[in-house]
Design a protein around this motif. Structure first.
Motif, PDB file in Angstrom:
ATOM      1  N   THR A 122       0.830  -1.208   0.000  1.00  0.00           N
ATOM      2  CA  THR A 122       0.000   0.000   0.000  1.00  0.00           C
ATOM      3  C   THR A 122       0.859   1.251   0.000  1.00  0.00           C
ATOM      4  O   THR A 122       0.589   2.208  -0.733  1.00  0.00           O
ATOM      5  CB  THR A 122      -0.935  -0.010   1.222  1.00  0.00           C
ATOM      6  OG1 THR A 122      -1.838  -1.115   1.119  1.00  0.00           O
ATOM      7  CG2 THR A 122      -1.736   1.282   1.304  1.00  0.00           C
ATOM      8  N   ILE A 128      -4.516   3.834   7.239  1.00  0.00           N
ATOM      9  CA  ILE A 128      -4.358   2.471   6.742  1.00  0.00           C
ATOM     10  C   ILE A 128      -3.287   1.817   7.599  1.00  0.00           C
ATOM     11  O   ILE A 128      -2.178   2.350   7.719  1.00  0.00           O
ATOM     12  CB  ILE A 128      -3.955   2.458   5.259  1.00  0.00           C
ATOM     13  CG1 ILE A 128      -4.985   3.237   4.421  1.00  0.00           C
ATOM     14  CG2 ILE A 128      -3.838   1.023   4.751  1.00  0.00           C
ATOM     15  CD1 ILE A 128      -4.587   3.406   2.968  1.00  0.00           C
ATOM     16  N   THR A 157      -9.309  -7.464   4.478  1.00  0.00           N
ATOM     17  CA  THR A 157      -9.259  -6.068   4.907  1.00  0.00           C
ATOM     18  C   THR A 157     -10.602  -5.678   5.513  1.00  0.00           C
ATOM     19  O   THR A 157     -11.659  -6.097   5.032  1.00  0.00           O
ATOM     20  CB  THR A 157      -8.946  -5.156   3.700  1.00  0.00           C
ATOM     21  OG1 THR A 157      -7.671  -5.502   3.180  1.00  0.00           O
ATOM     22  CG2 THR A 157      -8.968  -3.694   4.088  1.00  0.00           C
TER      23      THR A 157
END
Length: 287
Positions: A89, A123, A168
């Motif tokens: 990410t 995140i 997720t």
């Protein structure tokens, strides 16, 4: 003691945004979510292509707020299943030239950014629960240290970006509130979350089942910060997923005893309400 079910988690986050095309491009290409459904001014996005995590609500009249001026969303947090996914990410955020903040919180490693309307996003990936440290009162110790960025880059070397992986979920939500004591009473004494730890005298972290936090609450927008106006981009609501109907009913009984209004949800077991600072909440029985 009024305690929420230990397997309670945070579910969907619905955001008010000003331009659907801009936001869809951001949440798909930069964040890595998949479009599940789009109908009118509403779009649902997920990691697995099935279960929505983020819902976008478009209105061109919604306006980006001045930072830390009202109660409302500080950030919502997307929890990745492992550290390698966090590294991948990070590589994608760098590729898109997105300004990124970061913090190693001992219990987790986190990246921070904003969407096009200024909605805060975290995140993160958790460290194993058996490595979390506790203070003399049993509270989970969290701090903010620099993230090992080189380590994240190394662990993700050679892995292609495929978007957010299955597994997720929304790990937690962090809110600006106008009064920490009122927030604590509402979320802990009435809803039933456990008090986990504080950050100075202006932030409280609470959870179910011993997690480091499902909800963060702070007064960094100022004590007495007013609710966000309707025309402000930001949080419409977030959902709290409760595993058993009996646990939901206990919460509803406490809300009624406190004189706090709620409405039953259509088509599912649950209730919609607002916290004392105007933040929308849906209590949903997890099926």
């Amino acid at each position: 003691m009024n305690r929420i079910h230990p397997r309670t988690e945070i579910g969907v986050v619905q955001l008010k945004i000003s331009n659907m095309e801009t936001s869809l491009r951001f949440y798909q290409e930069v964040i890595g979510l998949k479009l599940v459904r789009r109908e009118g001014a509403i779009a649902e996005l997920s990691a697995d292509g099935v279960h929505p995590l983020v819902v976008l609500e478009e209105n061109q009249l919604f306006r980006k707020q001045r930072n830390r001026s009202t109660s409302g969303l500080y950030h919502f947090a997307i929890l990745l299943p492992d550290r390698r996914s966090l590294g991948v990410t990070l590589r994608n955020l760098i590729r898109h030239q997105i300004p990124v903040g970061q913090g190693d919180h001992l219990v987790s490693e986190a990246l921070y950014l904003d969407d096009p309307d200024g909605n805060g996003i975290e995140i993160y990936a958790d460290r194993p629960r058996d490595t979390w440290k506790r203070d003399e009162h049993g509270g989970i110790i969290m701090t903010t240290d620099p993230v090992d960025v080189s380590g994240l880059m190394a662990i993700s070397e050679g892995i292609s970006w495929q978007g957010m992986p299955a597994g997720t979920k929304i790990g937690h939500i962090h809110l600006h509130v106008g009064d920490l004591h009122i927030a604590e009473h509402f979320y802990c004494d009435i809803i039933g979350f456990d008090r986990i730890t504080t950050y100075g005298d202006a932030a409280l972290f609470i959870s179910a089942g011993g997690y480091h936090h499902h909800i963060g609450l702070n007064t960094w927008a100022g004590k007495g910060a007013p609710p966000a106006p309707e025309q402000a981009a930001g949080l419409r609501y977030y959902s709290i997923l409760i595993p058993e109907e009996a646990s939901l009913q206990e919460i509803l009984n406490r809300l009624e005893a406190e004189g706090i209004a709620f409405a039953k949800l259509e088509g599912q077991q649950g209730a919609a309400l607002k916290d004392p600072f105007g933040n929308g909440i849906e209590l949903v029985v997890l099926k």
